[in-house]
Design a protein around this motif. Structure first.
Motif, PDB file in Angstrom:
ATOM      1  N   GLY A  57       0.808  -1.218   0.000  1.00  0.00           N
ATOM      2  CA  GLY A  57       0.000   0.000   0.000  1.00  0.00           C
ATOM      3  C   GLY A  57       0.836   1.261   0.000  1.00  0.00           C
ATOM      4  O   GLY A  57       0.453   2.272  -0.612  1.00  0.00           O
ATOM      5  N   PHE A  58       1.997   1.215   0.663  1.00  0.00           N
ATOM      6  CA  PHE A  58       2.857   2.396   0.683  1.00  0.00           C
ATOM      7  C   PHE A  58       3.629   2.548  -0.623  1.00  0.00           C
ATOM      8  O   PHE A  58       3.944   3.660  -1.033  1.00  0.00           O
ATOM      9  N   VAL A  59       3.919   1.428  -1.293  1.00  0.00           N
ATOM     10  CA  VAL A  59       4.490   1.514  -2.638  1.00  0.00           C
ATOM     11  C   VAL A  59       3.503   2.231  -3.560  1.00  0.00           C
ATOM     12  O   VAL A  59       3.874   3.134  -4.329  1.00  0.00           O
ATOM     13  N   THR A  60       2.228   1.863  -3.474  1.00  0.00           N
ATOM     14  CA  THR A  60       1.186   2.539  -4.257  1.00  0.00           C
ATOM     15  C   THR A  60       1.125   4.020  -3.919  1.00  0.00           C
ATOM     16  O   THR A  60       1.022   4.875  -4.813  1.00  0.00           O
ATOM     17  N   GLU A  61       1.199   4.340  -2.628  1.00  0.00           N
ATOM     18  CA  GLU A  61       1.132   5.742  -2.208  1.00  0.00           C
ATOM     19  C   GLU A  61       2.298   6.544  -2.769  1.00  0.00           C
ATOM     20  O   GLU A  61       2.129   7.684  -3.237  1.00  0.00           O
ATOM     21  N   GLN A  62       3.488   5.970  -2.726  1.00  0.00           N
ATOM     22  CA  GLN A  62       4.652   6.650  -3.305  1.00  0.00           C
ATOM     23  C   GLN A  62       4.431   6.928  -4.790  1.00  0.00           C
ATOM     24  O   GLN A  62       4.686   8.033  -5.281  1.00  0.00           O
ATOM     25  N   LEU A  63       3.976   5.909  -5.511  1.00  0.00           N
ATOM     26  CA  LEU A  63       3.794   6.046  -6.954  1.00  0.00           C
ATOM     27  C   LEU A  63       2.735   7.094  -7.285  1.00  0.00           C
ATOM     28  O   LEU A  63       2.955   7.963  -8.142  1.00  0.00           O
ATOM     29  N   ARG A  64       1.595   7.027  -6.626  1.00  0.00           N
ATOM     30  CA  ARG A  64       0.522   7.966  -6.958  1.00  0.00           C
ATOM     31  C   ARG A  64       0.889   9.397  -6.606  1.00  0.00           C
ATOM     32  O   ARG A  64       0.585  10.338  -7.361  1.00  0.00           O
ATOM     33  N   THR A  65       1.549   9.578  -5.462  1.00  0.00           N
ATOM     34  CA  THR A  65       1.963  10.920  -5.069  1.00  0.00           C
ATOM     35  C   THR A  65       2.909  11.516  -6.102  1.00  0.00           C
ATOM     36  O   THR A  65       2.781  12.681  -6.504  1.00  0.00           O
ATOM     37  N   LEU A  66       3.855  10.708  -6.561  1.00  0.00           N
ATOM     38  CA  LEU A  66       4.808  11.172  -7.577  1.00  0.00           C
ATOM     39  C   LEU A  66       4.145  11.399  -8.924  1.00  0.00           C
ATOM     40  O   LEU A  66       4.292  12.460  -9.547  1.00  0.00           O
ATOM     41  N   LEU A  67       3.395  10.397  -9.376  1.00  0.00           N
ATOM     42  CA  LEU A  67       2.892  10.436 -10.747  1.00  0.00           C
ATOM     43  C   LEU A  67       1.757  11.432 -10.952  1.00  0.00           C
ATOM     44  O   LEU A  67       1.496  11.849 -12.080  1.00  0.00           O
ATOM     45  N   ASP A  68       1.102  11.823  -9.879  1.00  0.00           N
ATOM     46  CA  ASP A  68       0.090  12.882  -9.990  1.00  0.00           C
ATOM     47  C   ASP A  68       0.716  14.258 -10.182  1.00  0.00           C
ATOM     48  O   ASP A  68       0.016  15.215 -10.520  1.00  0.00           O
ATOM     49  N   ASP A  69       2.037  14.335  -9.986  1.00  0.00           N
ATOM     50  CA  ASP A  69       2.712  15.631 -10.036  1.00  0.00           C
ATOM     51  C   ASP A  69       3.771  15.732 -11.128  1.00  0.00           C
ATOM     52  O   ASP A  69       3.916  16.786 -11.754  1.00  0.00           O
ATOM     53  N   VAL A  70       4.506  14.652 -11.394  1.00  0.00           N
ATOM     54  CA  VAL A  70       5.711  14.731 -12.208  1.00  0.00           C
ATOM     55  C   VAL A  70       5.574  13.900 -13.485  1.00  0.00           C
ATOM     56  O   VAL A  70       5.110  12.760 -13.441  1.00  0.00           O
ATOM     57  N   ARG A  71       5.990  14.472 -14.603  1.00  0.00           N
ATOM     58  CA  ARG A  71       6.048  13.728 -15.857  1.00  0.00           C
ATOM     59  C   ARG A  71       7.162  12.686 -15.784  1.00  0.00           C
ATOM     60  O   ARG A  71       8.265  12.963 -15.311  1.00  0.00           O
ATOM     61  N   VAL A  72       6.864  11.497 -16.247  1.00  0.00           N
ATOM     62  CA  VAL A  72       7.864  10.423 -16.286  1.00  0.00           C
ATOM     63  C   VAL A  72       8.089  10.025 -17.737  1.00  0.00           C
ATOM     64  O   VAL A  72       7.144   9.715 -18.461  1.00  0.00           O
ATOM     65  N   ASP A  73       9.365  10.018 -18.164  1.00  0.00           N
ATOM     66  CA  ASP A  73       9.705   9.706 -19.546  1.00  0.00           C
ATOM     67  C   ASP A  73      10.189   8.272 -19.741  1.00  0.00           C
ATOM     68  O   ASP A  73      10.194   7.773 -20.869  1.00  0.00           O
ATOM     69  N   ALA A  74      10.604   7.631 -18.660  1.00  0.00           N
ATOM     70  CA  ALA A  74      11.016   6.230 -18.725  1.00  0.00           C
ATOM     71  C   ALA A  74      11.032   5.678 -17.311  1.00  0.00           C
ATOM     72  O   ALA A  74      11.132   6.437 -16.331  1.00  0.00           O
ATOM     73  N   VAL A  75      10.937   4.352 -17.215  1.00  0.00           N
ATOM     74  CA  VAL A  75      10.872   3.680 -15.920  1.00  0.00           C
ATOM     75  C   VAL A  75      11.794   2.475 -15.932  1.00  0.00           C
ATOM     76  O   VAL A  75      11.806   1.698 -16.892  1.00  0.00           O
ATOM     77  N   LYS A  76      12.552   2.307 -14.871  1.00  0.00           N
ATOM     78  CA  LYS A  76      13.303   1.071 -14.637  1.00  0.00           C
ATOM     79  C   LYS A  76      12.713   0.412 -13.390  1.00  0.00           C
ATOM     80  O   LYS A  76      12.565   1.042 -12.346  1.00  0.00           O
ATOM     81  N   ILE A  77      12.367  -0.862 -13.500  1.00  0.00           N
ATOM     82  CA  ILE A  77      11.839  -1.619 -12.369  1.00  0.00           C
ATOM     83  C   ILE A  77      12.859  -2.678 -11.990  1.00  0.00           C
ATOM     84  O   ILE A  77      13.294  -3.467 -12.830  1.00  0.00           O
ATOM     85  N   GLY A  78      13.216  -2.701 -10.715  1.00  0.00           N
ATOM     86  CA  GLY A  78      14.164  -3.682 -10.219  1.00  0.00           C
ATOM     87  C   GLY A  78      13.521  -4.614  -9.212  1.00  0.00           C
ATOM     88  O   GLY A  78      12.518  -5.260  -9.496  1.00  0.00           O
ATOM     89  N   MET A  79      14.071  -4.668  -8.020  1.00  0.00           N
ATOM     90  CA  MET A  79      13.661  -5.644  -7.014  1.00  0.00           C
ATOM     91  C   MET A  79      12.232  -5.419  -6.528  1.00  0.00           C
ATOM     92  O   MET A  79      11.884  -4.370  -6.007  1.00  0.00           O
ATOM     93  N   LEU A  80      11.398  -6.429  -6.704  1.00  0.00           N
ATOM     94  CA  LEU A  80      10.030  -6.470  -6.172  1.00  0.00           C
ATOM     95  C   LEU A  80       9.913  -7.800  -5.437  1.00  0.00           C
ATOM     96  O   LEU A  80       9.851  -8.848  -6.065  1.00  0.00           O
ATOM     97  N   SER A  81       9.882  -7.768  -4.115  1.00  0.00           N
ATOM     98  CA  SER A  81      10.166  -8.982  -3.359  1.00  0.00           C
ATOM     99  C   SER A  81       8.966  -9.887  -3.102  1.00  0.00           C
ATOM    100  O   SER A  81       9.153 -11.023  -2.676  1.00  0.00           O
ATOM    101  N   ASP A  82       7.730  -9.411  -3.332  1.00  0.00           N
ATOM    102  CA  ASP A  82       6.599 -10.317  -3.124  1.00  0.00           C
ATOM    103  C   ASP A  82       5.463 -10.005  -4.089  1.00  0.00           C
ATOM    104  O   ASP A  82       5.473  -9.002  -4.804  1.00  0.00           O
ATOM    105  N   ALA A  83       4.470 -10.883  -4.094  1.00  0.00           N
ATOM    106  CA  ALA A  83       3.376 -10.779  -5.068  1.00  0.00           C
ATOM    107  C   ALA A  83       2.539  -9.530  -4.857  1.00  0.00           C
ATOM    108  O   ALA A  83       2.039  -8.934  -5.826  1.00  0.00           O
ATOM    109  N   ALA A  84       2.371  -9.108  -3.613  1.00  0.00           N
ATOM    110  CA  ALA A  84       1.557  -7.919  -3.342  1.00  0.00           C
ATOM    111  C   ALA A  84       2.197  -6.669  -3.926  1.00  0.00           C
ATOM    112  O   ALA A  84       1.517  -5.816  -4.515  1.00  0.00           O
TER     113      ALA A  84
END
Length: 266
Positions: A57-84
């Protein structure tokens, strides 16, 4: 225009991998780096001692807070440790339709420590791979994703890259570093073409964070280059330079980091 590039990944206190390496790599390629943390990882050049997962839920909060404000031109996804966490990231990729998504399916650290729970592999394969524009697995990770034996011959790499694409991902950069030999050979299966990418293998034990660095460089370069093939080729050359200069650094007693600013520092 300066491009904004986001990393979604875990940390590395030693600075050689994870978010810290990604941000250095973004800066080295003239882009503005941003980060969303998925896990706090107690690791250094000798291994991982503990992982503290950030609640999904806090990962979601980080993403929404950022993406509602800042343009993103590319994304790198690394370590995601569980299914949630995987599900949370996949949902926000779909919600915001982010461009130029590079997924490095981090499963096992170079030390052998497993960073992705085995039960989460299915979630990664089914929920996240179809939302990535490029995935960058090494040979053990490719075998894990496919539920297959790890291949041992460069000649078999195009067929395995094609199998990965059939999982629903648009493009695959299959990394063949585990095969050994005088050259480091990767295979890019992208946009209707298959290309072997070869660089002279660098003889160094300082290879901590190579996967993070290559995927981060590819994301940053794709934000600035006209196509994926150009971005991948330049990223691979950059990593080779960072490996060759790694001996200039004195970080830790194990697998030291690559030199992210090898062509910018005196």
């Amino acid at each position: 225009m300066i491009r904004n590039v986001l990393t979604i990944a875990g940390t590395d206190p030693s600075g050689g991998a994870g978010v810290q390496a990604d941000l250095k790599t973004f800066s080295a390629h003239g882009t503005y780096g941003m980060s969303v943390i998925t896990a706090l990882v107690a690791q250094t050049t000798t291994g991982v001692s503990a992982v503290h997962e950030v609640p999904a839920g806090f990962v979601t909060e980080q993403l929404r807070t950022l993406l509602d404000d800042v343009r993103v031109d590319a994304v790198k996804i690394g370590m995601l440790s569980d299914a949630a966490i995987i599900g949370a990231v996949a949902a926000e990729l779909e919600r915001y339709r982010l461009p130029n998504v590079v997924l490095d399916p981090v499963m096992v650290a170079k030390s052998g420590d497993r960073l992705l729970a085995e039960e989460a592999v299915l979630a990664l394969r089914d929920e996240l791979l179809p939302r990535a524009d490029l995935i960058t697995p090494n040979l053990p990770e490719a075998a894990d994703l496919l539920g297959a034996e790890e291949i041992t011959d460069v000649a078999d790499m195009p067929a395995q890259a094609a199998r990965l694409r059939r999982l629903g991902v648009a493009r695959v950069l299959l990394k063949g570093g585990h095969l050994g030999g005088s050259s480091s050979v990767d295979v890019l299966d992208a946009d209707g073409a298959v290309e072997f990418l070869r660089e002279e293998r660098v003889d160094t034990k300082n290879d901590h964070g190579t996967g993070c660095t290559l995927s981060a460089a590819t994301a940053a370069l794709r934000a600035r280059r006209p196509d994926w093939a150009t971005a991948v080729r330049e990223a691979k050359k950059y990593l080779s330079g960072a490996l060759r200069a790694a001996e200039q650094l004195e970080v830790g007693r194990g697998h030291g980091p690559v030199h992210h600013f090898h062509d910018r520092w005196d």
